[in-house]
Design a protein around this motif. Structure first.
Motif, PDB file in Angstrom:
ATOM      1  N   LEU A 180      67.584 -10.429  15.203  1.00 26.23           N
ATOM      2  CA  LEU A 180      68.404 -10.889  16.320  1.00 26.23           C
ATOM      3  C   LEU A 180      67.511 -11.107  17.540  1.00 26.23           C
ATOM      4  O   LEU A 180      66.535 -10.391  17.750  1.00 26.23           O
ATOM      5  CB  LEU A 180      69.477  -9.854  16.663  1.00 26.23           C
ATOM      6  CG  LEU A 180      70.573  -9.572  15.637  1.00 26.23           C
ATOM      7  CD1 LEU A 180      71.464  -8.440  16.136  1.00 26.23           C
ATOM      8  CD2 LEU A 180      71.405 -10.814  15.345  1.00 26.23           C
ATOM      9  N   SER A 181      67.880 -12.073  18.350  1.00 26.77           N
ATOM     10  CA  SER A 181      67.149 -12.252  19.603  1.00 26.77           C
ATOM     11  C   SER A 181      67.418 -11.062  20.521  1.00 26.77           C
ATOM     12  O   SER A 181      68.375 -10.308  20.328  1.00 26.77           O
ATOM     13  CB  SER A 181      67.598 -13.544  20.298  1.00 26.77           C
ATOM     14  OG  SER A 181      68.940 -13.432  20.742  1.00 26.77           O
ATOM     15  N   LYS A 182      66.569 -10.891  21.526  1.00 29.03           N
ATOM     16  CA  LYS A 182      66.787  -9.807  22.482  1.00 29.03           C
ATOM     17  C   LYS A 182      68.124  -9.955  23.192  1.00 29.03           C
ATOM     18  O   LYS A 182      68.819  -8.969  23.466  1.00 29.03           O
ATOM     19  CB  LYS A 182      65.646  -9.765  23.499  1.00 29.03           C
ATOM     20  CG  LYS A 182      64.330  -9.256  22.919  1.00 29.03           C
ATOM     21  CD  LYS A 182      63.277  -9.098  24.009  1.00 29.03           C
ATOM     22  CE  LYS A 182      61.984  -8.529  23.425  1.00 29.03           C
ATOM     23  NZ  LYS A 182      60.938  -8.354  24.474  1.00 29.03           N
ATOM     24  N   ASN A 183      68.496 -11.202  23.482  1.00 26.65           N
ATOM     25  CA  ASN A 183      69.789 -11.441  24.127  1.00 26.65           C
ATOM     26  C   ASN A 183      70.949 -11.020  23.230  1.00 26.65           C
ATOM     27  O   ASN A 183      71.924 -10.426  23.693  1.00 26.65           O
ATOM     28  CB  ASN A 183      69.937 -12.914  24.503  1.00 26.65           C
ATOM     29  CG  ASN A 183      69.107 -13.298  25.705  1.00 26.65           C
ATOM     30  OD1 ASN A 183      68.719 -12.439  26.503  1.00 26.65           O
ATOM     31  ND2 ASN A 183      68.820 -14.582  25.845  1.00 26.65           N
ATOM     32  N   ASP A 184      70.840 -11.320  21.933  1.00 28.92           N
ATOM     33  CA  ASP A 184      71.899 -10.941  21.002  1.00 28.92           C
ATOM     34  C   ASP A 184      71.972  -9.423  20.840  1.00 28.92           C
ATOM     35  O   ASP A 184      73.069  -8.844  20.763  1.00 28.92           O
ATOM     36  CB  ASP A 184      71.683 -11.598  19.646  1.00 28.92           C
ATOM     37  CG  ASP A 184      72.147 -13.048  19.614  1.00 28.92           C
ATOM     38  OD1 ASP A 184      72.840 -13.467  20.568  1.00 28.92           O
ATOM     39  OD2 ASP A 184      71.821 -13.761  18.652  1.00 28.92           O
ATOM     40  N   GLN A 185      70.817  -8.768  20.785  1.00 30.73           N
ATOM     41  CA  GLN A 185      70.826  -7.307  20.691  1.00 30.73           C
ATOM     42  C   GLN A 185      71.484  -6.694  21.920  1.00 30.73           C
ATOM     43  O   GLN A 185      72.283  -5.767  21.817  1.00 30.73           O
ATOM     44  CB  GLN A 185      69.397  -6.784  20.522  1.00 30.73           C
ATOM     45  CG  GLN A 185      68.784  -7.109  19.166  1.00 30.73           C
ATOM     46  CD  GLN A 185      67.457  -6.413  18.945  1.00 30.73           C
ATOM     47  OE1 GLN A 185      67.268  -5.269  19.311  1.00 30.73           O
ATOM     48  NE2 GLN A 185      66.506  -7.110  18.332  1.00 30.73           N
ATOM     49  N   THR A 210      66.790  -2.049   4.941  1.00 31.07           N
ATOM     50  CA  THR A 210      65.863  -2.617   5.909  1.00 31.07           C
ATOM     51  C   THR A 210      66.607  -2.838   7.218  1.00 31.07           C
ATOM     52  O   THR A 210      67.839  -2.970   7.218  1.00 31.07           O
ATOM     53  CB  THR A 210      65.286  -3.957   5.412  1.00 31.07           C
ATOM     54  OG1 THR A 210      64.475  -4.542   6.445  1.00 31.07           O
ATOM     55  CG2 THR A 210      66.386  -4.930   5.050  1.00 31.07           C
ATOM     56  N   THR A 211      65.891  -2.862   8.328  1.00 30.68           N
ATOM     57  CA  THR A 211      66.508  -3.173   9.620  1.00 30.68           C
ATOM     58  C   THR A 211      66.251  -4.634  10.000  1.00 30.68           C
ATOM     59  O   THR A 211      66.380  -5.009  11.162  1.00 30.68           O
ATOM     60  CB  THR A 211      65.952  -2.258  10.735  1.00 30.68           C
ATOM     61  OG1 THR A 211      64.533  -2.442  10.827  1.00 30.68           O
ATOM     62  CG2 THR A 211      66.283  -0.804  10.445  1.00 30.68           C
ATOM     63  N   LYS A 212      65.915  -5.433   9.007  1.00 30.91           N
ATOM     64  CA  LYS A 212      65.533  -6.819   9.268  1.00 30.91           C
ATOM     65  C   LYS A 212      66.639  -7.606   9.961  1.00 30.91           C
ATOM     66  O   LYS A 212      66.367  -8.438  10.835  1.00 30.91           O
ATOM     67  CB  LYS A 212      65.149  -7.506   7.955  1.00 30.91           C
ATOM     68  CG  LYS A 212      64.583  -8.905   8.125  1.00 30.91           C
ATOM     69  CD  LYS A 212      64.221  -9.515   6.779  1.00 30.91           C
ATOM     70  CE  LYS A 212      63.100  -8.738   6.108  1.00 30.91           C
ATOM     71  NZ  LYS A 212      62.654  -9.386   4.847  1.00 30.91           N
ATOM     72  N   ARG A 213      67.901  -7.335   9.592  1.00 32.08           N
ATOM     73  CA  ARG A 213      68.986  -8.106  10.195  1.00 32.08           C
ATOM     74  C   ARG A 213      69.082  -7.847  11.699  1.00 32.08           C
ATOM     75  O   ARG A 213      69.316  -8.769  12.476  1.00 32.08           O
ATOM     76  CB  ARG A 213      70.319  -7.772   9.517  1.00 32.08           C
ATOM     77  CG  ARG A 213      70.384  -8.226   8.058  1.00 32.08           C
ATOM     78  CD  ARG A 213      71.783  -8.193   7.529  1.00 32.08           C
ATOM     79  NE  ARG A 213      71.835  -8.589   6.119  1.00 32.08           N
ATOM     80  CZ  ARG A 213      72.888  -9.081   5.501  1.00 32.08           C
ATOM     81  NH1 ARG A 213      74.015  -9.235   6.176  1.00 32.08           N
ATOM     82  NH2 ARG A 213      72.854  -9.411   4.236  1.00 32.08           N
ATOM     83  N   VAL A 214      68.916  -6.581  12.084  1.00 29.66           N
ATOM     84  CA  VAL A 214      68.936  -6.271  13.520  1.00 29.66           C
ATOM     85  C   VAL A 214      67.710  -6.829  14.212  1.00 29.66           C
ATOM     86  O   VAL A 214      67.801  -7.465  15.273  1.00 29.66           O
ATOM     87  CB  VAL A 214      69.015  -4.747  13.755  1.00 29.66           C
ATOM     88  CG1 VAL A 214      68.905  -4.437  15.251  1.00 29.66           C
ATOM     89  CG2 VAL A 214      70.324  -4.194  13.219  1.00 29.66           C
ATOM     90  N   MET A 215      66.548  -6.596  13.620  1.00 31.84           N
ATOM     91  CA  MET A 215      65.306  -7.007  14.261  1.00 31.84           C
ATOM     92  C   MET A 215      65.178  -8.521  14.352  1.00 31.84           C
ATOM     93  O   MET A 215      64.455  -9.039  15.218  1.00 31.84           O
ATOM     94  CB  MET A 215      64.106  -6.417  13.521  1.00 31.84           C
ATOM     95  CG  MET A 215      64.113  -4.890  13.444  1.00 31.84           C
ATOM     96  SD  MET A 215      64.427  -4.080  15.031  1.00 31.84           S
ATOM     97  CE  MET A 215      62.965  -4.563  15.946  1.00 31.84           C
TER      98      MET A 215
END
Length: 266
Positions: free
Chosen positions: A146-151, A139-144
């Motif tokens: 993240l806040s936009k700032n963290d990404q 799953t990509t849940k860990r990335v998704m």
């Protein structure tokens, strides 16, 4: 079985630098005739190198606005969406500095991805991060999550060479768990062979896999062999390296373990 993250090794990999000599294509007429010497991070990307050099080129009357800058090594266009260190290892060069050529014209659209901008490099980098997350956890849940700032910080800290800021975010993506699925692994051969990306589990019937097991399964004609050697970050990897440890500690910032197969006879 959990794997301890080795921050000392990760910091050394992050700090890896490559001296580069950049010369202009002789067929392009510019006022600059002498090569430029830089030191680029192995984990960086060519569009970031271009951004770094822009002020020099602009000062010499070379306007990079709306220009697709590209590079080659011995006539072979370099894939700008690959990390610099990976490109060097793939080239087979042993030169220090690495001698490459910069071009401002005749972009090879049939060979390279179009629009080699910093923004495009960021988009591809984040796509790889998401893909690595999916392979690891299904799953990509860990990335998704993240806040936009963290990404954004993942890329910005890489482009600004800020190790601690990068790992403050990335630690949430690679945190070890007992539910890991597949290794984010890409294998590169010479002679322009397609990249190999197959499903590779971390264990075999509950037993930890080592790199040699993985390579023997994927490349049985090459492994085991005295002439073929796996490499990442310019480091030759022993075949008994645990694949879980390698994935945790030797991956590039996109969280993929990029392994180049070198021919020791060449």
């Amino acid at each position: 079985m959990s794997v301890v993250f080795d921050d000392i090794i990760s910091k050394k990999i992050w700090d890896g630098k490559l001296p580069i000599q950049i010369s202009l294509n002789p067929s392009e007429s510019h006022s600059l005739t002498e090569p430029i010497f830089i030191e680029a991070a192995r984990c960086s990307y060519l569009p970031l190198v271009t951004e770094h050099l822009a002020s020099i080129y602009n000062g010499l009357g070379i306007d990079l606005t709306n220009t697709d800058v590209w590079y080659d090594y011995q006539g072979e266009p370099l894939k700008w969406h690959y990390p610099v260190g990976l490109l060097y290892d793939l080239s087979g060069s042993k030169d220090r500095p690495w001698r490459i050529t910069v071009h401002f014209q005749d972009f090879p659209n049939d060979i390279l991805l179009k629009s080699p901008s910093v923004e495009a490099a960021q988009d591809i980098f984040m796509a790889m991060v998401k893909q690595a997350d999916f392979l690891r956890h299904g799953t990509t849940k860990r990335v998704m999550n993240l806040s936009k700032n963290d990404q954004s910080q993942l890329w910005e800290s890489l482009s600004l060479d800020r190790f601690d800021e990068y790992w403050n975010v990335n630690q949430h993506l690679i945190a070890d768990s007992d539910s890991l699925r597949y290794v984010p692994l890409r294998i590169y051969l010479s002679n322009q062979c397609p990249v190999i990306q197959e499903v590779v589990s971390f264990t075999n019937e509950g037993n930890p896999k080592v790199l040699g097991d993985v390579l023997k399964d994927i490349l049985p004609d090459l492994f085991p062999s005295k002439s073929a050697t796996p490499m990442t970050h310019g480091i030759r990897l022993p075949l008994d390296t645990p694949i879980r440890w390698a994935s945790q500690n030797l991956s590039f910032p996109d969280n993929f373990l990029h392994v180049v197969i070198c021919n020791e006879d060449s």
